[in-house]
Design an enzyme around this catalytic site. Sequence first.
Site, short mmCIF file in Angstrom:
data_model
loop_
_atom_site.label_atom_id
_atom_site.label_comp_id
_atom_site.label_asym_id
_atom_site.label_seq_id
_atom_site.Cartn_x
_atom_site.Cartn_y
_atom_site.Cartn_z
N ASN A 198 -2.11 0.37 -4.51
CA ASN A 198 -1.99 -0.84 -3.70
C ASN A 198 -2.36 -2.06 -4.54
O ASN A 198 -3.09 -1.96 -5.52
CB ASN A 198 -2.82 -0.77 -2.41
CG ASN A 198 -4.30 -1.01 -2.64
OD1 ASN A 198 -4.80 -0.98 -3.75
ND2 ASN A 198 -5.01 -1.22 -1.56
N GLY A 239 -7.26 -5.30 13.53
CA GLY A 239 -6.21 -5.16 14.52
C GLY A 239 -4.83 -4.87 13.99
O GLY A 239 -3.85 -5.00 14.72
N HIS A 291 -1.86 7.29 -5.15
CA HIS A 291 -2.13 6.12 -4.32
C HIS A 291 -1.96 4.88 -5.18
O HIS A 291 -2.30 4.87 -6.36
CB HIS A 291 -3.57 6.17 -3.78
CG HIS A 291 -4.14 4.83 -3.43
ND1 HIS A 291 -4.96 4.14 -4.29
CD2 HIS A 291 -4.00 4.05 -2.32
CE1 HIS A 291 -5.31 2.99 -3.73
NE2 HIS A 291 -4.75 2.91 -2.54
N SER A 301 0.85 -1.18 0.00
CA SER A 301 0.00 0.00 0.00
C SER A 301 0.89 1.24 0.00
O SER A 301 1.82 1.34 0.81
CB SER A 301 -0.90 0.00 1.23
OG SER A 301 -1.73 1.15 1.25
N HIS A 345 -2.93 7.41 -17.43
CA HIS A 345 -3.88 6.41 -17.92
C HIS A 345 -3.31 5.59 -19.07
O HIS A 345 -3.55 4.38 -19.15
CB HIS A 345 -5.18 7.10 -18.36
CG HIS A 345 -6.08 7.45 -17.21
ND1 HIS A 345 -7.01 6.56 -16.71
CD2 HIS A 345 -6.18 8.57 -16.45
CE1 HIS A 345 -7.66 7.12 -15.70
NE2 HIS A 345 -7.17 8.34 -15.53
#
Length: 296
Positions: free
Chosen positions: A134, A279, A132, A118, A166
């Site tokens: 990931n 978690g 961004h 990520s 793109h």
Amino acid sequence: MTVEFIEEKARAAAWFRALRDQIVAAFEGLEDSHSDGPLSEAAAGRFEVSETKRASEDGSDAGGGLMSVMRGGRVFEKVGVNVSEVYGTLGAAAQSAMAARGVPGIEEDPRFWASGISLVAHMQNPHCPAVHMNTRMFWTPNAWWFGGGSDLNPCIEYAEDTAHFHNVQKAHLDPHGTAHYPRLKDWADEYFYIPHRHRARGVGGIFMDDMNSGDWEADFALTQDIGRAFLPAFAPLVEKRRVQPWSDADKDAQLVHRGLYAEYNLVYDRGTKFGLATGHDADAVLMSLPPMAKWV
């Protein structure tokens, strides 16, 4: 029927780690080569690397990863490149969410394994777009799938930059079938949309989730090329824009746009919600947030 996918899990986790190493080296190279333009006299940024751990309720080993963050560089104001490999048992809420998505047998056998990379980059120069990326693999005893993509988030838009980003994505996807790029582009436009603002968070890219064609090798190869597309799609834009001077108004526009980015990641992003719910290290999950933002 349970399929453990031991070798496939190892290959996927190794690939995400190798991609992480390549990107970290390339980003530090961009810092070193910035010798002209704003902040070129500042010290070159370097990543700080720390291990992350997933917290399990019973204290058993639940995996973790590496969090790599660079702050205050010449080019990158804040960039994180994280990799993780986590496993364990999904809680009741996550089981219900997976069942609602059509994952078979998850409530009877709630074991899971997930690995991925990520990345989020917030830039010093407002003319350089934030970005961004990931990619990930997810496994349960009765299902597996890949997901991820990348999208460009400029505060000052340049049509030629959007076209380049793109076009590189399309060139990497087309060998896997020419239907992939338009489908994943539309998926990104839908996913990276902020309903309460009635607008997209950026200029799009590609995105997929729950990718399972039944051919693991083909889907893994597609996922790898989504990762391979990232640097040639993004790095040339940074090299071109990092030398441009900016005004106070440009910086203000950047901070306002970052507020938009933060709203999306905290309210809608599925990966953020999953990471916190299962978690994983909260600092690693929230690495995507910008160092500074502004709301009007």
